[in-house]
Design a protein around this motif. Structure first.
Motif, PDB file in Angstrom:
ATOM      1  N   ILE A  49       1.411  -7.054  -3.463  1.00 23.77           N
ATOM      2  CA  ILE A  49       1.771  -8.322  -2.829  1.00 23.77           C
ATOM      3  C   ILE A  49       2.260  -7.989  -1.427  1.00 23.77           C
ATOM      4  N   THR A  50       1.560  -8.488  -0.409  1.00 22.05           N
ATOM      5  CA  THR A  50       1.973  -8.221   0.969  1.00 22.05           C
ATOM      6  C   THR A  50       2.163  -9.533   1.716  1.00 22.05           C
ATOM      7  N   PHE A  51       3.195  -9.553   2.546  1.00 18.50           N
ATOM      8  CA  PHE A  51       3.508 -10.721   3.379  1.00 18.50           C
ATOM      9  C   PHE A  51       3.702 -10.226   4.803  1.00 18.50           C
ATOM     10  N   CYS A  52       2.931 -10.779   5.726  1.00 17.05           N
ATOM     11  CA  CYS A  52       2.947 -10.296   7.122  1.00 17.05           C
ATOM     12  C   CYS A  52       2.656  -8.801   7.182  1.00 17.05           C
ATOM     13  N   GLY A  53       1.814  -8.329   6.254  1.00 16.26           N
ATOM     14  CA  GLY A  53       1.415  -6.926   6.239  1.00 16.26           C
ATOM     15  C   GLY A  53       2.402  -5.983   5.591  1.00 16.26           C
ATOM     16  N   THR A  54       3.527  -6.505   5.067  1.00 13.25           N
ATOM     17  CA  THR A  54       4.560  -5.678   4.445  1.00 13.25           C
ATOM     18  C   THR A  54       4.628  -5.952   2.951  1.00 13.25           C
TER      19      THR A  54
END
Length: 267
Positions: free
Chosen positions: A69-74
């Motif tokens: 699970i990534t959000f804004c690439g993190t």
């Protein structure tokens, strides 16, 4: 819009009590400023997926067994809910929406990062009342005494005060009258346009999910059963039979349709 998805979920698997698989091999993405709906019946795995994304799944005696699970690439895996909220992904939960013993103003004041200055916090709190004028007249009322629609309104307002980049809402329509749902949906889309917000909606209501979204993912029995634009899904005969009830008054399951030679996904 950014080429990289704002939120990306790959091959997600969620298990309860180390044995019960609630979500299996689910992948999807949400682009910047997009409205995405995850549609499915009760028990399809929608809430488990959303709580895994927002870090609440350990509270349910469950865990992400595999996937990314990534959000804004993190990566969000292993982060606590408040850390994910601070990163800009904010959840409006199906349950425990508000603090019932606190007033409306106290509920709104209770959210947001502690690092904010007093002036920034006051500006954001006032913004909540601008978006939901009805709450301004209810500032001193205990949240537990609000109607269902007002509680949902307060929960969304408090979430927006947190300054989300992506707002995830679990069951916007649950238990509310259609006219209230319509009002909330219209206001949400207005807010989305005004502050360039991205929305991820988890819904049982096919009508609402299809009406609000740019793209829809359908879950059944913890798996991704279908996906596509609302127009493409609405025009597909199998989707109509399975999810929209267009089968002489009966509603088949995805498993029934697949056994009869139906299609497993749509785009």
């Amino acid at each position: 819009m950014s080429e990289q998805p704002l939120l990306k979920v790959d091959s997600l698997e969620v298990t309860y009590k180390k044995a019960i698989i609630a979500v299996q091999d689910v992948s999807f993405h949400v682009a910047e400023q997009q409205v995405v709906s995850i549609l499915g019946a009760n028990g399809a795995g929608k809430t488990s997926t959303l709580r895994a994304i927002t870090g609440f799944i350990p509270l349910d005696r469950a865990r992400v067994r595999r996937g990314a699970i990534t959000f804004c690439g993190t990566s969000l895996l292993g982060l606590l809910p408040h850390q994910i909220t601070s990163a800009g992904l904010v959840l409006v939960s199906e349950r425990d929406k508000v603090f019932p013993n606190l007033s409306v103003s106290e509920n709104i004041a209770a959210v947001g990062p502690s690092r904010w200055s007093a002036s920034n916090r006051a500006r954001r709190e006032e913004l909540a009342y601008t978006y939901f004028p009805r709450l301004a007249h209810l500032r001193r009322k205990e949240a537990g005494l609000l109607s269902g629609g007002e509680r949902q309104m307060l929960a969304i307002a408090a979430a927006i005060v947190c300054g989300p980049r992506l707002l995830a809402i679990d069951e916007l329509s649950l238990g509310l009258a259609p006219i209230v749902v319509q009002e909330l949906a219209e206001r949400l889309l207005e807010i989305r346009r005004e502050i360039k917000l991205t929305l991820l909606l988890v819904e049982q209501s096919a009508g609402l999910a299809m009406r609000m979204a740019d793209y829809v993912y359908v879950l059944e029995n913890g798996r991704l059963a279908a996906q596509g634009t609302p127009k493409a899904l609405a025009e597909n005969a199998d989707v109509q039979r399975i999810y929209l009830g267009a089968n002489n008054g009966t509603r088949k399951s995805y498993r029934d349709c697949r056994a009869a030679g139906g299609v497993s996904s749509w785009s």
